[in-house]
Design an enzyme around this catalytic site. Structure first.
Site, PDB file in Angstrom:
ATOM      1  CE  LYS A 104      -3.551  -2.675   2.911  1.00 33.03           C
ATOM      2  NZ  LYS A 104      -4.273  -2.102   4.309  1.00 33.03           N
ATOM      3  CE1 TYR A 144      -9.079  -3.624   1.510  1.00 36.48           C
ATOM      4  CE2 TYR A 144      -8.202  -1.307   0.595  1.00 36.48           C
ATOM      5  CZ  TYR A 144      -7.676  -2.675   1.703  1.00 36.48           C
ATOM      6  OH  TYR A 144      -6.691  -2.651   1.604  1.00 36.48           O
ATOM      7  CG  PHE A 152     -12.116   0.808   8.367  1.00 32.45           C
ATOM      8  CD1 PHE A 152     -11.337   0.127   7.294  1.00 32.45           C
ATOM      9  CD2 PHE A 152     -13.089  -0.135   9.515  1.00 32.45           C
ATOM     10  CE1 PHE A 152     -11.728  -0.511   7.310  1.00 32.45           C
ATOM     11  CE2 PHE A 152     -12.903  -1.020   9.609  1.00 32.45           C
ATOM     12  CZ  PHE A 152     -12.946  -1.180   8.149  1.00 32.45           C
ATOM     13  CB  THR A 186      -6.092  -6.960  10.352  1.00 24.92           C
ATOM     14  OG1 THR A 186      -7.036  -8.109   9.346  1.00 24.92           O
ATOM     15  CG2 THR A 186      -6.570  -5.944   9.202  1.00 24.92           C
ATOM     16  NE  ARG A 197      -1.529  -6.242   7.111  1.00 26.28           N
ATOM     17  CZ  ARG A 197      -2.593  -7.069   6.808  1.00 26.28           C
ATOM     18  NH1 ARG A 197      -2.842  -7.596   7.146  1.00 26.28           N
ATOM     19  NH2 ARG A 197      -3.500  -6.448   6.018  1.00 26.28           N
ATOM     20  CG  ASN A 207      -3.108  -3.368   7.825  1.00 27.82           C
ATOM     21  OD1 ASN A 207      -2.296  -2.475   6.254  1.00 27.82           O
ATOM     22  ND2 ASN A 207      -3.855  -3.840   7.561  1.00 27.82           N
ATOM     23  CG  HIS A 210      -4.798  -6.338  -0.124  1.00 29.19           C
ATOM     24  ND1 HIS A 210      -6.149  -6.454   0.554  1.00 29.19           N
ATOM     25  CD2 HIS A 210      -4.944  -7.267  -1.065  1.00 29.19           C
ATOM     26  CE1 HIS A 210      -6.783  -7.229   0.492  1.00 29.19           C
ATOM     27  NE2 HIS A 210      -6.465  -7.947  -0.729  1.00 29.19           N
ATOM     28  CD  GLU A 221      -8.489  -8.949  -3.511  1.00 28.75           C
ATOM     29  OE1 GLU A 221      -9.317  -8.974  -2.438  1.00 28.75           O
ATOM     30  OE2 GLU A 221      -7.174  -9.589  -2.712  1.00 28.75           O
TER      31      GLU A 221
END
Ligand code: IDP
Ligand code: MG
Length: 246
Positions: A104, A144, A152, A186, A197, A207, A210, A221
């Site tokens: 990310k 998502y 969020f 997560t 992480r 974090n 993905h 995906e």
């Protein structure tokens, strides 16, 4: 069945029919020299997935080639070794799968690309697609979509579309589930040390990585982020050392 296992199967089938030709040839030939060069040539040709296997073998030798062992039936004696390797590959090919992994914007900005990529690489997984892109907010919302009712969601999509994302597809036996293990929980506060992480992130909103959470999500995906032609199927030289059954 994935296209790679289809390829393994057809290559293996081709190798098996070649093997029966080999035993016939060996019975009627005095030459049974198993040279490393000959074995490598046969292996390289037979395990070269995605190409037309048998015609290459035949045309190479028919043309005379520059190979000094490429005469008579001698080269055929090298083939059983190749068949053995192929059967080995076929055994794990059935389990081979692909997953979508993305670094990310926070991971990219923090200079963690090589650190993260190396963890997947060193494990023994194979990189089959990679690109750096800035997704639009609409694209982030698609990615998502299953979280659209979470408080969020909007902030998460703003964040994902705020900067470069390194999108990748990794291939290997059990890579979907084990990729999640490498990534960790997560919430980095709960991720074990030793995970990506756990070692490299502090809060859930940043974090850094993905990973698809199951076979269906992986399929969706990969299709969302990549065109089929961007996925590169190839045989890694290390595969014969990473996979094997004793
Ligand atoms: P995952 O990334 O481990 O699969 P998901 O539950 O699918 O976790 O959530 C997707 C992403 O949404 C997380 O990686 C994290 O960036 C973000 N997220 C999840 N839960 C929270 C939260 O409680 N607050 C803020 N962001 C969250
Ligand atoms: Mg998730």
């Amino acid at each position: 069945m994935s296209s790679s296992s289809k390829l393994y199967q057809s290559a293996s089938k081709a190798a098996r029919s070649l093997l029966s030709a080999v035993s016939q040839a060996q019975r009627s030939s005095s030459s049974s020299v198993l040279t490393a060069e000959g074995r490598n040539a046969a292996l390289a040709t037979l395990t070269n997935l995605g190409r037309k296997t048998l015609p290459t073998v035949y045309s190479y030798h028919k043309a005379g080639g520059s190979h000094r062992h490429a005469h008579g039936w001698g080269w055929l004696a090298a083939v059983p070794a190749a068949v053995y390797m192929l059967q080995d590959q076929e055994a794990h090919a059935a389990e081979m799968e692909r997953t979508f992994i993305a670094i990310k914007p926070d991971g990219v900005q923090r200079g963690l690309i090589s650190e993260i990529v190396s963890r997947f690489e060193r494990k023994g997984y194979k990189l089959v697609a990679i690109k750096l892109i800035v997704p639009s907010k609409e694209f982030a919302q698609k990615h998502y979509h299953d979280l659209k009712d979470r408080p969020f969601f909007n902030g998460l999509c703003d964040f994902l579309s705020s900067g470069p994302v390194l999108a990748m597809v990794w291939e290997g036996e059990g890579v979907i589930k084990y990729g999640r293990k490498l990534i960790g929980a997560t919430d980095p506060q709960k991720s074990e040390p030793g995970t990506i992480r756990g070692d490299l992130a502090v809060v859930v909103g940043r974090n850094i990585i993905h990973g698809s959470d199951g076979p269906e999500t992986a399929k969706d995906e990969i299709a969302l982020w990549f065109e089929p032609k961007e996925l590169v199927s190839y045989t890694s030289n290390t595969e014969k050392w990473i996979y094997g059954v004793n």
